[in-house]
Scaffold this active site. Structure first.
Site, PDB file in Angstrom:
ATOM      1  N   VAL A   1       0.833  -1.202   0.000  1.00 32.67           N
ATOM      2  CA  VAL A   1       0.000   0.000   0.000  1.00 32.67           C
ATOM      3  C   VAL A   1       0.871   1.256   0.000  1.00 32.67           C
ATOM      4  CG1 VAL A   1      -1.813   1.274   1.222  1.00 32.67           C
ATOM      5  CG2 VAL A   1      -1.918  -1.214   1.113  1.00 32.67           C
ATOM      6  N   CYS A   2       1.971   1.224   0.746  1.00 30.59           N
ATOM      7  CA  CYS A   2       2.883   2.385   0.788  1.00 30.59           C
ATOM      8  C   CYS A   2       3.502   2.627  -0.589  1.00 30.59           C
ATOM      9  CB  CYS A   2       3.973   2.167   1.830  1.00 30.59           C
ATOM     10  SG  CYS A   2       3.335   1.935   3.503  1.00 30.59           S
ATOM     11  N   ASP A   3       3.863   1.552  -1.264  1.00 29.09           N
ATOM     12  CA  ASP A   3       4.398   1.621  -2.619  1.00 29.09           C
ATOM     13  C   ASP A   3       3.366   2.281  -3.535  1.00 29.09           C
ATOM     14  OD1 ASP A   3       4.386   0.352  -5.440  1.00 29.09           O
ATOM     15  OD2 ASP A   3       6.372  -0.257  -4.741  1.00 29.09           O
TER      16      ASP A   3
ATOM     17  N   THR B   1       2.786   6.051  -2.719  1.00 26.94           N
ATOM     18  CA  THR B   1       3.881   6.921  -3.154  1.00 26.94           C
ATOM     19  C   THR B   1       3.906   7.042  -4.671  1.00 26.94           C
ATOM     20  OG1 THR B   1       5.088   6.291  -1.172  1.00 26.94           O
ATOM     21  CG2 THR B   1       6.355   7.357  -2.917  1.00 26.94           C
TER      22      THR B   1
END
Length: 167
Positions: A59-61, A64
């Site tokens: 999810v962070c990937d 961003t």
């Protein structure tokens, strides 16, 4: 003090809670070249701060990458991603992902951002997933702390808030 869900468990957030209408607090983070990045560097600019627990996770990937795409289209808005990852890991990930429209900074050293904005997850040394939009006068105009850290933020609302602040 609020809390979020991380790994299926409630986790308290520590630090100073920041709300819409508040003056954005100062913080110091570390750039990928190990230089200091201070909140003062953003003065006078509309800034969308995308906060992720660890840049190297799904999810962070996606978060961003999404804001990197949006940064190319948003006039007058600076986008900064903050995580507690080491600057070296951020640099490697950004190079592999082709991130070049936004700045990714590390809060690893002293969790200055996490404490100043109230998004440090207690006992984990990670930041909760959140979005803050700060207008050119330094006021917080938008805030989202995602209740379940493993879910996506509302990208559209954050982008609309950044566009509105830039007008």
């Amino acid at each position: 003090m609020s809390e979020v869900v991380f790994g299926g468990n409630p986790v308290k957030l520590v630090g100073n809670e920041v709300n819409v209408g508040d003056q954005a607090p100062a913080f110091t983070a570390i750039a990928q070249d190990l230089s200091e990045v201070k909140f003062d560097d953003f003065n006078g600019q509309v800034t969308l701060i995308s906060v992720v627990p660890s840049i190297d996770t799904g999810v962070c990937d996606a978060q961003t990458r999404r804001f990197n795409e949006e940064a190319a289209k948003l006039d007058g808005v600076r986008i900064v991603t903050v995580s507690a990852d080491l600057p070296f890991a951020q640099k490697r990930w950004c190079a592999a992902a082709g991130i070049d429209n936004l700045q990714v900074v590390s809060d690893h050293r002293d969790l200055s951002f996490g404490n100043a904005y109230g998004v440090q997850m207690e006992g984990i040394r990670l930041l909760a997933r959140a979005i803050f939009v700060i207008d050119g006068s330094g006021k917080v105009t938008y805030k989202e702390v995602v209740q379940n850290v493993h879910e996506h933020p509302n990208y559209e609302k954050a982008i609309e808030a950044a566009q509105a602040a830039a007008k």
